[in-house]
Design a protein around this motif. Sequence first.
Motif, PDB file in Angstrom:
ATOM      1  N   SER A 152       0.795  -1.228   0.000  1.00 58.05           N
ATOM      2  CA  SER A 152       0.000   0.000   0.000  1.00 58.05           C
ATOM      3  C   SER A 152       0.825   1.274   0.000  1.00 58.05           C
ATOM      4  CB  SER A 152      -0.937   0.004   1.219  1.00 58.05           C
ATOM      5  OG  SER A 152      -1.790  -1.125   1.208  1.00 58.05           O
ATOM      6  N   TRP A 153       2.149   1.191   0.087  1.00 53.00           N
ATOM      7  CA  TRP A 153       2.955   2.397   0.104  1.00 53.00           C
ATOM      8  C   TRP A 153       4.287   2.161  -0.613  1.00 53.00           C
ATOM      9  CZ3 TRP A 153       2.087  -0.834   4.177  1.00 53.00           C
ATOM     10  CH2 TRP A 153       3.190  -1.405   4.781  1.00 53.00           C
ATOM     11  N   HIS A 154       4.900   3.269  -0.979  1.00 47.87           N
ATOM     12  CA  HIS A 154       6.123   3.215  -1.779  1.00 47.87           C
ATOM     13  C   HIS A 154       7.102   4.229  -1.220  1.00 47.87           C
ATOM     14  CE1 HIS A 154       8.742   2.949  -5.290  1.00 47.87           C
ATOM     15  NE2 HIS A 154       8.652   4.244  -5.457  1.00 47.87           N
ATOM     16  N   THR A 155       8.335   3.792  -0.949  1.00 48.43           N
ATOM     17  CA  THR A 155       9.340   4.665  -0.346  1.00 48.43           C
ATOM     18  C   THR A 155      10.657   4.575  -1.110  1.00 48.43           C
ATOM     19  OG1 THR A 155       8.361   4.350   1.859  1.00 48.43           O
ATOM     20  CG2 THR A 155      10.588   5.249   1.767  1.00 48.43           C
ATOM     21  N   ARG A 156      11.255   5.754  -1.360  1.00 55.64           N
ATOM     22  CA  ARG A 156      12.580   5.825  -1.959  1.00 55.64           C
ATOM     23  C   ARG A 156      13.468   6.670  -1.049  1.00 55.64           C
ATOM     24  NH1 ARG A 156      14.526   2.777  -5.691  1.00 55.64           N
ATOM     25  NH2 ARG A 156      15.601   4.508  -6.734  1.00 55.64           N
ATOM     26  N   GLN A 157      14.771   6.459  -1.131  1.00 53.50           N
ATOM     27  CA  GLN A 157      15.692   7.261  -0.351  1.00 53.50           C
ATOM     28  C   GLN A 157      16.990   7.481  -1.120  1.00 53.50           C
ATOM     29  OE1 GLN A 157      16.234   4.563   3.084  1.00 53.50           O
ATOM     30  NE2 GLN A 157      18.387   4.381   2.494  1.00 53.50           N
ATOM     31  N   ALA A 158      17.721   8.508  -0.696  1.00 54.87           N
ATOM     32  CA  ALA A 158      19.020   8.801  -1.296  1.00 54.87           C
ATOM     33  C   ALA A 158      19.922   9.358  -0.208  1.00 54.87           C
ATOM     34  CB  ALA A 158      18.877   9.802  -2.444  1.00 54.87           C
ATOM     35  N   SER A 159      21.224   9.178  -0.357  1.00 56.36           N
ATOM     36  CA  SER A 159      22.186   9.657   0.631  1.00 56.36           C
ATOM     37  C   SER A 159      22.852  10.935   0.136  1.00 56.36           C
ATOM     38  CB  SER A 159      23.230   8.580   0.930  1.00 56.36           C
ATOM     39  OG  SER A 159      23.962   8.252  -0.244  1.00 56.36           O
ATOM     40  N   MET A 160      23.382  11.702   1.091  1.00 57.31           N
ATOM     41  CA  MET A 160      24.074  12.946   0.785  1.00 57.31           C
ATOM     42  C   MET A 160      25.434  12.956   1.480  1.00 57.31           C
ATOM     43  SD  MET A 160      20.588  13.372   1.421  1.00 57.31           S
ATOM     44  CE  MET A 160      20.238  14.482   2.775  1.00 57.31           C
ATOM     45  N   ASP A 161      26.406  13.637   0.873  1.00 60.01           N
ATOM     46  CA  ASP A 161      27.762  13.689   1.421  1.00 60.01           C
ATOM     47  C   ASP A 161      28.027  14.963   2.204  1.00 60.01           C
ATOM     48  OD1 ASP A 161      28.455  11.218   0.288  1.00 60.01           O
ATOM     49  OD2 ASP A 161      29.018  12.170  -1.621  1.00 60.01           O
ATOM     50  N   GLU A 162      27.191  15.975   2.018  1.00 61.65           N
ATOM     51  CA  GLU A 162      27.418  17.265   2.658  1.00 61.65           C
ATOM     52  C   GLU A 162      26.219  17.636   3.536  1.00 61.65           C
ATOM     53  OE1 GLU A 162      30.258  18.725   2.385  1.00 61.65           O
ATOM     54  OE2 GLU A 162      31.086  17.448   0.798  1.00 61.65           O
ATOM     55  N   ASN A 163      26.426  18.658   4.391  1.00 56.68           N
ATOM     56  CA  ASN A 163      25.351  19.106   5.279  1.00 56.68           C
ATOM     57  C   ASN A 163      24.405  20.106   4.631  1.00 56.68           C
ATOM     58  OD1 ASN A 163      26.147  17.520   7.436  1.00 56.68           O
ATOM     59  ND2 ASN A 163      27.445  19.119   8.337  1.00 56.68           N
ATOM     60  N   GLU A 164      24.715  20.517   3.429  1.00 57.22           N
ATOM     61  CA  GLU A 164      23.859  21.489   2.738  1.00 57.22           C
ATOM     62  C   GLU A 164      23.965  21.259   1.253  1.00 57.22           C
ATOM     63  OE1 GLU A 164      23.156  26.362   2.507  1.00 57.22           O
ATOM     64  OE2 GLU A 164      24.789  25.504   3.709  1.00 57.22           O
ATOM     65  N   GLY A 165      22.829  21.382   0.559  1.00 58.20           N
ATOM     66  CA  GLY A 165      22.853  21.214  -0.889  1.00 58.20           C
ATOM     67  C   GLY A 165      21.496  20.794  -1.416  1.00 58.20           C
ATOM     68  N   THR A 166      21.516  20.155  -2.572  1.00 54.95           N
ATOM     69  CA  THR A 166      20.294  19.616  -3.169  1.00 54.95           C
ATOM     70  C   THR A 166      20.496  18.124  -3.428  1.00 54.95           C
ATOM     71  OG1 THR A 166      21.020  20.133  -5.428  1.00 54.95           O
ATOM     72  CG2 THR A 166      19.715  21.815  -4.261  1.00 54.95           C
ATOM     73  N   VAL A 167      19.376  17.415  -3.473  1.00 53.01           N
ATOM     74  CA  VAL A 167      19.418  15.982  -3.724  1.00 53.01           C
ATOM     75  C   VAL A 167      18.192  15.612  -4.547  1.00 53.01           C
ATOM     76  CG1 VAL A 167      18.285  15.500  -1.509  1.00 53.01           C
ATOM     77  CG2 VAL A 167      19.547  13.679  -2.676  1.00 53.01           C
ATOM     78  N   THR A 168      18.384  14.710  -5.490  1.00 52.20           N
ATOM     79  CA  THR A 168      17.301  14.264  -6.361  1.00 52.20           C
ATOM     80  C   THR A 168      17.000  12.792  -6.107  1.00 52.20           C
ATOM     81  OG1 THR A 168      17.877  15.867  -8.090  1.00 52.20           O
ATOM     82  CG2 THR A 168      16.551  13.956  -8.754  1.00 52.20           C
ATOM     83  N   VAL A 169      15.742  12.480  -6.022  1.00 55.99           N
ATOM     84  CA  VAL A 169      15.285  11.091  -5.853  1.00 55.99           C
ATOM     85  C   VAL A 169      14.428  10.742  -7.060  1.00 55.99           C
ATOM     86  CG1 VAL A 169      14.004   9.479  -4.407  1.00 55.99           C
ATOM     87  CG2 VAL A 169      15.320  11.336  -3.349  1.00 55.99           C
ATOM     88  N   ASP A 170      14.774   9.637  -7.726  1.00 58.77           N
ATOM     89  CA  ASP A 170      14.033   9.262  -8.932  1.00 58.77           C
ATOM     90  C   ASP A 170      13.317   7.935  -8.746  1.00 58.77           C
ATOM     91  OD1 ASP A 170      16.128   7.481  -8.970  1.00 58.77           O
ATOM     92  OD2 ASP A 170      17.143   8.369 -10.689  1.00 58.77           O
ATOM     93  N   ASN A 171      12.827   7.398  -9.847  1.00 54.18           N
ATOM     94  CA  ASN A 171      12.045   6.150  -9.850  1.00 54.18           C
ATOM     95  C   ASN A 171      10.791   6.249  -8.993  1.00 54.18           C
ATOM     96  OD1 ASN A 171      13.812   4.759 -11.590  1.00 54.18           O
ATOM     97  ND2 ASN A 171      15.116   4.140  -9.880  1.00 54.18           N
ATOM     98  N   LEU A 172      10.141   7.409  -9.031  1.00 55.30           N
ATOM     99  CA  LEU A 172       8.893   7.610  -8.304  1.00 55.30           C
ATOM    100  C   LEU A 172       7.711   7.232  -9.179  1.00 55.30           C
ATOM    101  CD1 LEU A 172       9.619  11.071  -6.622  1.00 55.30           C
ATOM    102  CD2 LEU A 172      10.074   8.771  -5.725  1.00 55.30           C
ATOM    103  N   GLU A 173       6.596   6.975  -8.506  1.00 56.14           N
ATOM    104  CA  GLU A 173       5.371   6.676  -9.234  1.00 56.14           C
ATOM    105  C   GLU A 173       4.773   7.977  -9.769  1.00 56.14           C
ATOM    106  OE1 GLU A 173       4.192   3.708  -9.862  1.00 56.14           O
ATOM    107  OE2 GLU A 173       5.694   2.625  -8.676  1.00 56.14           O
ATOM    108  N   PRO A 174       4.341   8.015 -11.026  1.00 63.06           N
ATOM    109  CA  PRO A 174       3.757   9.246 -11.579  1.00 63.06           C
ATOM    110  C   PRO A 174       2.407   9.560 -10.943  1.00 63.06           C
ATOM    111  CG  PRO A 174       3.523   7.434 -13.128  1.00 63.06           C
ATOM    112  CD  PRO A 174       4.389   6.918 -12.017  1.00 63.06           C
ATOM    113  N   ASP A 175       2.083  10.859 -10.906  1.00 63.36           N
ATOM    114  CA  ASP A 175       0.786  11.327 -10.410  1.00 63.36           C
ATOM    115  C   ASP A 175       0.504  10.804  -9.005  1.00 63.36           C
ATOM    116  OD1 ASP A 175       0.301  12.587 -12.905  1.00 63.36           O
ATOM    117  OD2 ASP A 175      -0.433  10.696 -13.732  1.00 63.36           O
ATOM    118  N   THR A 176       1.509  10.888  -8.140  1.00 61.91           N
ATOM    119  CA  THR A 176       1.389  10.381  -6.776  1.00 61.91           C
ATOM    120  C   THR A 176       1.885  11.435  -5.791  1.00 61.91           C
ATOM    121  OG1 THR A 176       1.773   8.110  -7.517  1.00 61.91           O
ATOM    122  CG2 THR A 176       2.093   8.546  -5.175  1.00 61.91           C
ATOM    123  N   ARG A 177       1.176  11.602  -4.677  1.00 60.54           N
ATOM    124  CA  ARG A 177       1.621  12.539  -3.644  1.00 60.54           C
ATOM    125  C   ARG A 177       2.672  11.854  -2.774  1.00 60.54           C
ATOM    126  NH1 ARG A 177      -2.377  14.962   0.907  1.00 60.54           N
ATOM    127  NH2 ARG A 177      -2.599  12.714   1.280  1.00 60.54           N
TER     128      ARG A 177
END
Length: 229
Positions: A178-203
């Motif tokens: 019933s749910w879908h979770t993705r995660q990504a790691s970061m090397d710094e304490n500040e910046g941007t991060v992108t997570v992909d492979n998400l389901e379309p049209d989903t909150r």
Amino acid sequence: MKKVNTIKKYAFLLLATAFLASVSGCDSEIYDFGYDGQISGTITDQQGNIVSGDITVADLTVIALGEEDIEPIRMRVKGDGTYGNHKMYPQSYEVWIEGPVDAPSPVMVDLSGNAVEHNITVTPWLTMHTPELVGSPSSDEVTVSYNITENNGHEAEERLVYVSTGQYPSRSTGSGISWHTRQASMDENEGTVTVDNLEPDTRYFIRIAARAEGTNLWNLSDQIETATP
């Protein structure tokens, strides 16, 4: 002495229940001996921002020890920074908080009267600022900006972003039918991060987590969410 007093307290309640049951016979009236001591509150930092917890684990926990009790009551801090228990024995409790925070000393809180609001101000080992969306999410990925502040000599050793269809995601959320979770790691304490492979049209609900060096406890940010489809 505490153990004896506690035994006496519960023995009295059991005897009272048995007595009323014997005199009521087949009477349909029900007697309620439920405890009515109530405590609740919000955990915040020195700037008044909520300190988010995780209801699925006991990383950040408010603890209350009754003046005649041996075992304390443990209340997990929720994702919105709140905690509470509305079925406590009406007496005085020593209350404190444990977790990845520098916390104030325990205080006595009297729950023998009305419901008590007891807020606690702490300094997180790692301040997790609420992330922000960068641009508009595409059909299958999202980018967020994040910022982590190290406090009182604590240094971040591991950093993650959680993106999930379940609210207040954490390391224990995972994915299921019933749910879908993705995660990504970061090397710094500040910046941007992108997570992909998400389901379309989903909150999705998004928040940042970080673990300070030398501990297995995680500090967590408040959550944000993508637009409702």
